[in-house]
Design an enzyme around this catalytic site. Structure first.
Site: not given
Length: 235
Positions: A8, A103-104
């Site tokens: 993350d 983003d993860e």
């Protein structure tokens, strides 16, 4: 036994803006819409989070919480380009990458491609490469399954790495609030509280039959999660 990573990026949009504009570094930053136009916070820097500013809250509330907040309009084209760089690094390690957002992601590194001996070392290498290529930081969780890996990645944020080894699972889970379990929102949380269940350890003490009678099919899921069981594959 699977080896799963959850990676993350730390305050991704806000961190990108702070990277690209030195004047924003060390200042409370929120990426999102204008407060007078019903804008919403898309991301908040850690400096802003110290004031209680969080993603998804109205920007007008964010400004009340933090009068010195610097608001930056989002540039999703830029964020997508950086995300593509990061995901390319993931796919050098394993083809089993499951994006959750820009983003993860989850990575199954049970049979990773680089020959690294452990999932922990793989996570260290990925985090280092992300920093070198993008000047951004990422937090990672390493665990035997997705549910535990996601909890682990949040454990030492920002710029952290946390590992839950198979033999540590039950002891790690026992003191956690049941609200940490996926799928336990306000309604289920209130129902569990009414049963006297506050922690995962409390939940583990309840029988499968009791949980199924109270929560139906989700009762079985709760029973499994309380024991650290999650067979969902990385897709």
């Amino acid at each position: 036994m699977r080896r799963i990573l959850h990676i993350d990026m730390d305050a991704f949009y806000a961190s990108v803006e702070q990277r690209d504009n030195p004047e924003l570094r060390g200042r409370p930053v929120a990426v999102g819409g204008a407060p007078d136009a019903r804008g919403v916070v898309a991301a908040a820097s850690y400096e802003a989070r110290a004031f209680g500013v969080r993603s998804a809250i109205p920007m007008s509330r964010a400004v009340r919480l933090c009068p010195s907040l610097v608001i930056v309009r989002p540039d999703f084209q830029k964020y997508r380009q950086i995300s593509q760089q990061i995901f390319a690094l993931y796919r050098e390690v394993t083809p089993l990458v499951e994006p959750l957002s820009l983003d993860e992601a989850y990575l199954d590194v049970t049979e990773e491609l680089t020959g690294l001996a452990t999932a922990t070392e793989t996570a260290r290498v990925i985090r280092r490469e992300i920093r070198e290529e993008t000047e951004l930081t990422a937090s990672a969780g390493v665990a035997p399954n997705k549910f535990l890996a996601k909890i682990a990645s949040d454990w030492k944020k920002p710029d952290g790495l946390f590992v839950i080894r198979p033999q540590e699972v039950e002891a790690f889970l026992a003191p956690l609030p049941v609200g940490k379990l996926p799928g336990v929102g306000k309604t289920t949380g209130a129902a569990l509280t009414a049963l006297g269940v506050a922690t995962v350890g409390d939940l583990r003490a309840r029988s499968l039959i009791e949980l199924e009678m109270r929560f139906g099919k989700f009762g079985r899921r709760l029973h499994e999660l309380s024991r650290g069981i999650d067979d969902h594959p990385v897709v």
